[in-house]
Scaffold this motif. Structure first.
Motif, PDB file in Angstrom:
ATOM      1  N   ILE A   9       0.857  -1.190   0.000  1.00  7.97           N
ATOM      2  CA  ILE A   9       0.000   0.000   0.000  1.00  7.97           C
ATOM      3  C   ILE A   9       0.889   1.235   0.000  1.00  7.97           C
ATOM      4  O   ILE A   9       1.740   1.397   0.879  1.00  7.97           O
ATOM      5  N   ARG A  11       0.898   5.437  -0.007  1.00  2.00           N
ATOM      6  CA  ARG A  11       0.094   6.625   0.296  1.00  2.00           C
ATOM      7  C   ARG A  11       0.899   7.839  -0.167  1.00  2.00           C
ATOM      8  O   ARG A  11       1.610   8.450   0.604  1.00  2.00           O
ATOM      9  N   VAL A  39      -6.303  -0.429  -6.868  1.00  2.00           N
ATOM     10  CA  VAL A  39      -5.471  -1.593  -6.610  1.00  2.00           C
ATOM     11  C   VAL A  39      -5.077  -2.181  -7.961  1.00  2.00           C
ATOM     12  O   VAL A  39      -5.933  -2.415  -8.816  1.00  2.00           O
ATOM     13  N   GLU A  48      -1.417  -1.178  -4.163  1.00  2.00           N
ATOM     14  CA  GLU A  48      -2.539  -0.269  -3.965  1.00  2.00           C
ATOM     15  C   GLU A  48      -2.026   1.157  -3.827  1.00  2.00           C
ATOM     16  O   GLU A  48      -1.113   1.418  -3.053  1.00  2.00           O
ATOM     17  N   ALA A  50      -3.299   4.614  -2.584  1.00  2.00           N
ATOM     18  CA  ALA A  50      -4.398   5.118  -1.765  1.00  2.00           C
ATOM     19  C   ALA A  50      -4.263   6.624  -1.561  1.00  2.00           C
ATOM     20  O   ALA A  50      -3.196   7.117  -1.225  1.00  2.00           O
TER      21      ALA A  50
END
Length: 130
Positions: A9, A11, A39, A48, A50
């Motif tokens: 993930i 960010r 994703v 992913e 995000a």
């Protein structure tokens, strides 16, 4: 503990730029989208991107995203045509893999790897006289 699935993930500080990098520049296929995130399929894993949960600024990431490609020279040409700077051109490493390095918009290293046919990862090293 049984691991059922996994993903990386990210960010990012600039969500649209990072989304475009993984979707358009690297050409990763979308596994699913949700409000504020996407994703991507990345071989046997998922990445992913995000737009939520982060600090809004770049953070140090001491790891790298490792993506296997069929032909790293072809990948280098494709990325160059898309205007993606190549940090390190394809090189055969002492461990036998051919690696090229790029970075996403937040500076996360992305290693594109070609596994030559003679490399142990591709060979069945088990003895045939079991």
């Amino acid at each position: 503990m049984e691991i059922l699935s996994s993903r990386i993930i990210l960010r990012p500080a600039d969500y649209p730029a990072t989304l475009a990098f993984y979707r358009d520049s690297l050409g990763l296929a979308i596994a699913r989208e949700y409000p504020g995130g996407t994703v991507f399929f990345a071989g046997q894993s998922l990445v992913e991107v995000a737009a939520h949960g982060g600090s809004g600024r770049s953070s140090a990431f001491d790891g790298a995203i490792w993506l296997q490609v069929r032909d790293v020279e072809d990948a280098a040409a494709e990325l160059s045509l898309r205007g993606i700077p190549i940090d390190r051109a394809p090189v055969r490493e002492p461990w036998g893999l051919i690696e090229m390095w790029v970075r996403d918009p937040d500076g996360v290293p992305v290693v594109l790897v070609e596994i030559p046919p003679e490399h142990p990862i591709r060979r069945d090293t088990r003895s045939s006289d079991h």
